[in-house]
Write an enzyme that holds these catalytic residues in place. Sequence first.
Site, PDB file in Angstrom:
ATOM      1  N   TYR A 170      -1.324  -0.744  10.463  1.00 34.89           N
ATOM      2  CA  TYR A 170      -1.573  -1.054   9.039  1.00 34.89           C
ATOM      3  C   TYR A 170      -0.340  -0.701   8.206  1.00 34.89           C
ATOM      4  O   TYR A 170       0.125  -1.503   7.393  1.00 34.89           O
ATOM      5  CB  TYR A 170      -2.807  -0.305   8.536  1.00 34.89           C
ATOM      6  CG  TYR A 170      -3.132  -0.598   7.081  1.00 34.89           C
ATOM      7  CD1 TYR A 170      -3.682  -1.820   6.710  1.00 34.89           C
ATOM      8  CD2 TYR A 170      -2.876   0.342   6.084  1.00 34.89           C
ATOM      9  CE1 TYR A 170      -3.969  -2.102   5.375  1.00 34.89           C
ATOM     10  CE2 TYR A 170      -3.171   0.074   4.747  1.00 34.89           C
ATOM     11  CZ  TYR A 170      -3.717  -1.148   4.402  1.00 34.89           C
ATOM     12  OH  TYR A 170      -3.996  -1.428   3.085  1.00 34.89           O
ATOM     13  N   SER A 195       0.863  -1.191   0.000  1.00 30.92           N
ATOM     14  CA  SER A 195       0.000   0.000   0.000  1.00 30.92           C
ATOM     15  C   SER A 195       0.891   1.229   0.000  1.00 30.92           C
ATOM     16  O   SER A 195       2.025   1.193   0.512  1.00 30.92           O
ATOM     17  CB  SER A 195      -0.860   0.010   1.272  1.00 30.92           C
ATOM     18  OG  SER A 195      -1.388   1.293   1.505  1.00 30.92           O
TER      19      SER A 195
HETATM   20  N1  LIG Z   1      -8.671  -0.436  -0.697  1.00 36.79           N
HETATM   21  C1  LIG Z   1      -7.621   0.366  -0.623  1.00 36.79           C
HETATM   22  O1  LIG Z   1      -7.733   1.602  -0.499  1.00 36.79           O
HETATM   23  C2  LIG Z   1      -6.258  -0.226  -0.690  1.00 36.79           C
HETATM   24  C3  LIG Z   1      -6.044  -1.582  -0.534  1.00 36.79           C
HETATM   25  N2  LIG Z   1      -4.767  -2.061  -0.528  1.00 36.79           N
HETATM   26  C4  LIG Z   1      -4.524  -3.477  -0.333  1.00 36.79           C
HETATM   27  O2  LIG Z   1      -5.082  -4.187  -1.429  1.00 36.79           O
HETATM   28  C5  LIG Z   1      -5.471  -5.492  -1.016  1.00 36.79           C
HETATM   29  C6  LIG Z   1      -6.897  -5.742  -1.453  1.00 36.79           C
HETATM   30  O3  LIG Z   1      -7.691  -4.754  -0.849  1.00 36.79           O
HETATM   31  P1  LIG Z   1      -9.188  -4.459  -1.308  1.00 36.79           P
HETATM   32  O4  LIG Z   1      -9.430  -5.021  -2.649  1.00 36.79           O
HETATM   33  O5  LIG Z   1      -9.428  -3.048  -1.030  1.00 36.79           O
HETATM   34  O6  LIG Z   1      -9.968  -5.313  -0.219  1.00 36.79           O
HETATM   35  P2  LIG Z   1     -11.467  -5.771  -0.185  1.00 36.79           P
HETATM   36  O7  LIG Z   1     -11.893  -5.734   1.251  1.00 36.79           O
HETATM   37  O8  LIG Z   1     -12.298  -5.074  -1.181  1.00 36.79           O
HETATM   38  O9  LIG Z   1     -11.249  -7.326  -0.621  1.00 36.79           O
HETATM   39  C7  LIG Z   1     -12.203  -8.191  -0.447  1.00 36.79           C
HETATM   40  C8  LIG Z   1     -11.783  -9.549  -1.019  1.00 36.79           C
HETATM   41  O10 LIG Z   1     -10.953 -10.237  -0.088  1.00 36.79           O
HETATM   42  C9  LIG Z   1     -11.627 -11.421   0.368  1.00 36.79           C
HETATM   43  N3  LIG Z   1     -11.256 -11.635   1.758  1.00 36.79           N
HETATM   44  C10 LIG Z   1     -11.412 -10.782   2.788  1.00 36.79           C
HETATM   45  N4  LIG Z   1     -11.007 -11.342   3.928  1.00 36.79           N
HETATM   46  C11 LIG Z   1     -10.549 -12.592   3.600  1.00 36.79           C
HETATM   47  C12 LIG Z   1     -10.019 -13.666   4.344  1.00 36.79           C
HETATM   48  N5  LIG Z   1      -9.885 -13.602   5.691  1.00 36.79           N
HETATM   49  N6  LIG Z   1      -9.661 -14.799   3.703  1.00 36.79           N
HETATM   50  C13 LIG Z   1      -9.822 -14.884   2.369  1.00 36.79           C
HETATM   51  N7  LIG Z   1     -10.333 -13.908   1.613  1.00 36.79           N
HETATM   52  C14 LIG Z   1     -10.694 -12.766   2.224  1.00 36.79           C
HETATM   53  C15 LIG Z   1     -13.118 -11.086   0.133  1.00 36.79           C
HETATM   54  O11 LIG Z   1     -13.953 -12.184  -0.015  1.00 36.79           O
HETATM   55  P3  LIG Z   1     -14.698 -12.890   1.241  1.00 36.79           P
HETATM   56  O12 LIG Z   1     -15.283 -11.790   2.071  1.00 36.79           O
HETATM   57  O13 LIG Z   1     -15.694 -13.812   0.631  1.00 36.79           O
HETATM   58  O14 LIG Z   1     -13.614 -13.650   1.935  1.00 36.79           O
HETATM   59  C16 LIG Z   1     -13.002 -10.371  -1.201  1.00 36.79           C
HETATM   60  O15 LIG Z   1     -12.791 -11.304  -2.234  1.00 36.79           O
HETATM   61  C17 LIG Z   1      -5.241  -5.532   0.503  1.00 36.79           C
HETATM   62  O16 LIG Z   1      -4.029  -6.180   0.770  1.00 36.79           O
HETATM   63  C18 LIG Z   1      -5.175  -4.064   0.895  1.00 36.79           C
HETATM   64  O17 LIG Z   1      -4.413  -3.852   2.049  1.00 36.79           O
HETATM   65  C19 LIG Z   1      -3.684  -1.266  -0.717  1.00 36.79           C
HETATM   66  C20 LIG Z   1      -3.854   0.063  -0.902  1.00 36.79           C
HETATM   67  C21 LIG Z   1      -5.155   0.689  -0.920  1.00 36.79           C
HETATM   68  C1  LIG Z   2      -6.664   1.563   4.482  1.00 38.08           C
HETATM   69  C2  LIG Z   2      -6.032   2.537   3.610  1.00 38.08           C
HETATM   70  O1  LIG Z   2      -5.712   3.593   4.039  1.00 38.08           O
HETATM   71  C3  LIG Z   2      -5.873   2.183   2.204  1.00 38.08           C
HETATM   72  N1  LIG Z   2      -6.500   0.982   1.975  1.00 38.08           N
HETATM   73  C4  LIG Z   2      -4.447   2.073   1.802  1.00 38.08           C
HETATM   74  O2  LIG Z   2      -3.852   1.021   2.009  1.00 38.08           O
HETATM   75  O3  LIG Z   2      -3.910   3.087   1.291  1.00 38.08           O
END
Ligand SMILES: NC(=O)C1=CN([C@@H]2O[C@H](COP(=O)(O)OP(=O)(O)OC[C@H]3O[C@@H](n4cnc5c(N)ncnc54)[C@H](OP(=O)(O)O)[C@@H]3O)[C@@H](O)[C@H]2O)C=CC1
Ligand SMILES: CC(=O)[C@H](N)C(=O)O
Length: 264
Positions: free
Chosen positions: A155, A142
Amino acid sequence: MSTTTTGTALITGATAGLGAAYAEELAARGHDIILVARDEARLEKAAAGLAERSGRKVSTLSADLATAEGIASVEERLAGDASIGTLVNNAGMALLGPLSKADPDRLEGLITLNLTSFTRIAAAAAKAFTGRGAGTIVNISSALALNILPVGAAYSGTKAYVLAFTQGLAQEFADSAVRVQVVLPGALETALWNGSGIELDQLPKEMVMSPQDAARAGLAGLEAGELVTIPSLPEYGQWEAYDQARQAMRPNLSLSRPAARYSR
Ligand SMILES: NC(=O)C1=CN([C@@H]2O[C@H](COP(=O)(O)OP(=O)(O)OC[C@H]3O[C@@H](n4cnc5c(N)ncnc54)[C@H](OP(=O)(O)O)[C@@H]3O)[C@@H](O)[C@H]2O)C=CC1
Ligand SMILES: CC(=O)[C@H](N)C(=O)O
């Protein structure tokens, strides 16, 4: 350079958000896909839709990566399925707010998913791809690995780990056909924010990228041979200067004597 090595791509957290966007993009590039997430009904729906749109083989693995059993099932799949050539190590959660107010059990959940699960799955892929002589590991960090804020100590710590981990892994695999990349997206329009401590609509719109754009940028960075991809950063030289400053300290980071300012 091709986007990834050939074969099946296994994506964790693949039914929504960034993982789903990676699944779409990699299927469009000709990869068969294994979607990993917890909710079986959502997995089946996502797989059917993606298979129909892409014409690729899309299978599912239901696993809660916050549990030892769920992690083990992905490790076993990576070890046993020789078709897998790409891992997108994406599943993660956010917990934002002052550490002094954090629920210790939720903190532990963050560490289990963002660190323990992440590391064990990367290690399983590293072992499998080494045995097969090739493979690609994409680790999702991230921008908060670099943008360290008062509400994000834990985080940011987990995501800085993903960055350092991948930089180390790249050195381990420098002379091999196993490729690694770490992607540092800024804020994305996904459900991750729900219950994280900050709501997505609190952020200015110009700070928020679609997961589709982030996945496309991540894959463009991979195609360009980048180890570190920061989707929104206009000038890549800023990252390079930052990392060069780190490397310039290396000769003096372990010496037999303290620096002069610490000597009486
Ligand atoms: N969103 C943001 O602003 C940012 C995100 N990131 C990173 O990107 C990655 C993806 O984030 P994002 O797409 O936003 O996340 P989401 O919360 O949108 O992702 C959800 C997905 O992850 C699955 N999931 C959640 N928990 C689990 C678990 N315990 N085991 C298996 N699957 C799981 C969900 O399915 P189900 O619930 O069915 O398990 C779903 O498929 C993360 O590592 C995050 O830290 C980085 C920078 C910014
Ligand atoms: C939780 C956040 O702030 C965001 N998803 C990021 O990783 O930048």
